[in-house]
Design an enzyme around this catalytic site. Structure first.
Site, PDB file in Angstrom:
ATOM      1  CE1 TYR A  26      -9.133  -1.452   5.520  1.00 42.21           C
ATOM      2  CE2 TYR A  26      -6.775  -1.119   5.336  1.00 42.21           C
ATOM      3  CZ  TYR A  26      -8.048  -0.603   5.426  1.00 42.21           C
ATOM      4  OH  TYR A  26      -8.226   0.773   5.426  1.00 42.21           O
ATOM      5  CB  CYS A  68     -14.848   3.503   0.521  1.00 47.24           C
ATOM      6  SG  CYS A  68     -13.203   4.233   0.473  1.00 47.24           S
TER       7      CYS A  68
END
Length: 422
Positions: free
Chosen positions: A173, A402
């Site tokens: 991640y 993001c």
């Protein structure tokens, strides 16, 4: 009658409610006065352009002075500008959830704002009472020993089954490293792990500590690289159980331990420390504690490999002084680094800062792929029914937000090796 199970992710959907109250009659009354926000945006767009379709039926081009991101926004309700003007990115997200603005692709919009972050100034930052409410919320979510565990659980304990749907098969991640446009996400993530481990020069008999071990992806790669002893730290109970089982199943149960422990409470002495995109969960006031812990835990001459996300130093003070969408809804207590300030603290602690490598556009690509995989999971009905449509929209917005930040260049990701002096 059987009780319905609680909806997962509802804490995220509702998290920003206390930070920015809804519109209401007052917002409708003053909405027209906030058309000046468009003038401020226009003046601040040095590169790129925004094609805005306005509630009164007119169209306006903002920017257009130099090449850069191009985006289209359909402004359905003037109140969206009220929310942007008073609540910054938190208000802009709220307006999106209410249908007050739409876009065929929000990613270039977020890239446009980031690319022009210096000249836009405070245009997309909370102000007035909303700024002070946000600061109060940030203080309450600070990363002391109690707050850190609560903040990590907020994000990571959504469930391992959720993250497995859209991350790579190894469950990294964090940003991958792409060497070729044809690289798959799995290839990019494996390369990232190899590069991190190469920085540590692990050899048989070494002891490795990982601060923020996630689901054990880097741990397994490290244990397959050399005959080492491994300790991983996490504050997510979901991750701890998964990582322990994973390493045991891979045959490393006698060499690896995963601890539900804060970095400030860690003990021991290690030849190497790895920390991949964990420092963003520390907070500025705790940067010295984080670096002191690494220094204390490393042997003299030991090496730490850090992967971190940073924001343009010129934007940091404005960014850190008010709460943004990510901090409000997704990562409570989170804060991107000011690279120059963090480096100065590291060097003052006695570390040599070596071999920095920045690769922000690789993160944009990683996020694009995550979003595609998330959408496939949703569209194919793989997402557990305990996640509702509001959460799905929030998560998709988060990934787009993001990605746009990295594409705009004001946010970056980097790796660095910190070498402890003797």
């Amino acid at each position: 009658m059987n009780a319905q199970p609680p909806k997962r992710g509802r804490h995220m959907v509702t998290a920003g409610g206390a930070i920015l109250p809804g519109g209401g009659p007052f917002a409708r009354m003053i909405a027209g006065r906030f058309q000046g926000v468009l003038d401020r945006i226009d003046a601040g767009l040095v590169t790129g352009s925004l094609e805005a379709y306005l509630p009164d039926g007119t169209t306006r081009i903002l920017g257009g002075r130099a090449d850069g991101p191009y985006c289209i926004v359909h402004l359905r309700d003037w109140r969206a500008l009220v929310r942007l003007g008073l609540g910054g990115s938190v208000g802009w997200y709220r307006a999106w959830t209410l249908g007050e603005w739409t876009s065929p692709d929000p990613v270039p919009l977020f890239a446009l704002f980031m690319a022009n972050g210096r000249t836009l100034g405070t245009t997309a930052r909370a102000r007035g009472i909303n700024r002070w409410i946000g600061k109060a919320v940030q203080f309450l979510r600070r990363n002391n020993l109690t707050g850190s565990r609560r903040n990590i659980a907020f994000h990571y304990d959504l469930g391992n089954d959720f993250y497995r749907l859209w991350l790579d098969k190894e469950l990294h991640y964090s940003s991958g490293l792409f060497d070729d446009p044809a690289d798959t996400l799995e290839m990019a993530q494996q390369r990232k792990a190899r590069v991190i481990l190469d920085r540590l020069t692990l050899k048989d008999g070494d002891a490795l500590l990982e601060i923020g071990c996630g689901w054990g992806a880097l741990a397994q790669a490290a244990l397959e690289t050399a005959d080492i002893r491994y300790d991983g730290l996490t504050l997510s109970s979901e991750q701890q159980v998964f990582a322990k089982d994973r390493l045991a199943d891979a045959g490393f149960g006698d060499k690896a331990q995963v601890h539900l422990t804060d970095y400030r409470d860690a003990i021991g002495t290690y030849d190497a420390v790895a920390s991949v995109e964990m420092v963003e969960a520390v907070g500025q006031r705790y940067w010295p504690d984080y670096l002191a812990a690494i220094h204390r835990l490393l042997k003299p001459g030991g090496r730490a490999a850090i992967q971190y996300i940073c924001i343009d130093d010129a934007l940091f003070d404005r960014y850190a002084s008010s709460i943004d969408f990510i901090q409000a809804y997704v990562f409570p207590g989170g804060l991107l680094l000011s690279e120059s300030r963090f480096r100065a603290l590291a060097e003052a602690q006695g570390f040599a800062w070596q071999d920095q490598r920045n690769f922000g556009q690789d993160y944009a690509e990683t996020l694009r792929i995550w979003r595609e995989r998330f959408d496939v999971a949703v569209d194919s009905g793989q997402l557990p029914g305990s996640f509702d449509a509001e959460f799905v929209n929030l998560w998709r917005y988060y990934l787009m937000y993001c990605e746009g930040g990295f594409r705009g260049g004001g946010i970056d990701v980097a790796q660095v090796t910190l070498v402890r002096g003797s």
